[in-house]
Design an enzyme around this catalytic site. Structure first.
Site: not given
Length: 360
Positions: A74, A132
């Protein structure tokens, strides 16, 4: 939209570009996870496991030791920096685009090596995971650590976080809290009737402004701490004395202390404030005393440095797995509108990891 296809026979730079061109803001990693899963399933030497939007690929070669190499899929929100492009500045080539530094270049290197290295000297678990860049409780490594910890097992772990192709040991912890002060609401034309909660925040702001962060040596690495206000709220209208005010504080603490010890330090600094914990993430010691870590450092060269920002090495450290950060990209360019990664650092990380995993 057609499903993106990743060609892992391409260069790690081209793979980075392909990854950057797949939007994957936190919470929207499905498309990139699908592409990664499809690509690594073509490698017959890998067992591939899908857990939500996390893809795990493992070798089973019967080696005496297992290492884990991980990277998150991400990114923070796109800011007009997709699609990616390559540009040269002062005779150095850069790949521009959201996620190029944090951390799709590191993921690209890992993907390429995962499918190419069918017989490394150690067994390898490759992990590409989601969520994350958001609150710690949403991080999929945390979920897997709780539900399937055997998937994270290893003798040593490497996070592909941006380190400018240098080894950075451990990481600072992170604690975010809200400091609240309370008063009595009143009409501002008769302010003496009320008690201004925002004014009561002044002593706490003074403590923050005067605070001198420490630099603490942990296993030979110097970790610099930080305690800062990162937000402030209060008031409901322009003619009302506020009855509540809040300062949002972030404490980045060295790995000589636990998150509970960090919280106790904050309580000592603000004894008269109501404190609410918003987010907490443990620190991680450097992890450089493990034999595999020493071998890795010797293989890639350079001198280890501390990691000031929090990374998921802390999750591995909590499981008893020593872990370091090693990846392409200047961390100062992470999350910026002009995010860009030097292509020579992508090549350097690929070369370093390849040599270490093959024992060359």
């Amino acid at each position: 939209m057609p499903q993106p296809v990743l060609d892992l026979t391409a260069s790690s730079i081209d793979i980075t570009r392909a990854l950057c061109d797949i939007p994957s803001e936190s919470g929207h990693e499905g498309q990139i996870a699908d592409a990664v899963e499809a690509a690594v399933r073509q490698a017959e030497h890998l067992e591939v496991i899908r857990d939500g939007d996390t893809v795990i690929a493992r070798t089973h070669l019967g080696r005496d030791q297992r290492v884990v190499l991980a990277g998150h899929l991400d990114t923070v929100p796109i800011a007009g920096n997709v699609p990616s492009h390559v540009e040269t500045i002062d005779d150095r080539e850069y790949l521009w685009g959201r996620g190029s530094v944090d951390m799709k270049a590191g993921v690209a290197v890992q993907l390429k090596l995962a499918v190419e290295l069918s017989a490394p000297l150690v067994d390898v678990t490759w992990i590409w995971y989601d969520h994350e860049e958001v609150a710690a409780e949403l991080n999929s490594l945390g979920r897997i650590a709780r539900t399937r910890p055997e998937l994270l097992a290893g003798d040593f772990a490497i996070l592909g976080e941006p380190t400018s192709a240098q080894v950075e040991g451990g990481c600072n912890g992170s604690l975010r809290v809200e400091l609240r002060a309370f008063g009595t609401r009143a009409h501002s034309g008769r302010a003496w009737v009320g008690e201004n909660a925002i004014h009561k925040l002044a002593p706490a702001l003074a403590v923050l402004a005067d605070y001198q962060p420490k630099t603490i040596d942990v296993d030979g690495l110097a970790y610099r701490e930080g305690l800062n206000a990162v937000g402030i709220t209060g008031g409901i209208a322009g003619n009302v004395i506020p009855d509540e005010g809040m300062i949002h504080v972030n404490y980045r603490f060295a790995p000589d202390k636990t998150v509970d010890e960090a919280l106790e330090h904050v309580r000592d600094l603000f004894p008269d404030m109501e404190i609410t914990v918003v987010d907490r993430a443990e620190s991680a010691r450097p992890g450089l005393d493990a034999p595999l870590a020493q071998q890795f450092l010797a293989a890639v060269g350079g001198q280890a440095k501390p990691k000031y920002g929090w990374t998921d090495v802390a999750r591995f450290s909590a499981l008893g797995v020593p872990a370091v950060n090693y990846g392409p990209g200047d961390p100062l360019k992470a999350h910026t509108d002009d995010e860009r990664c030097a292509t020579d650092e992508i090549r350097a990380c690929e070369t370093g990891l390849r040599h270490w995993l093959l024992g060359e």
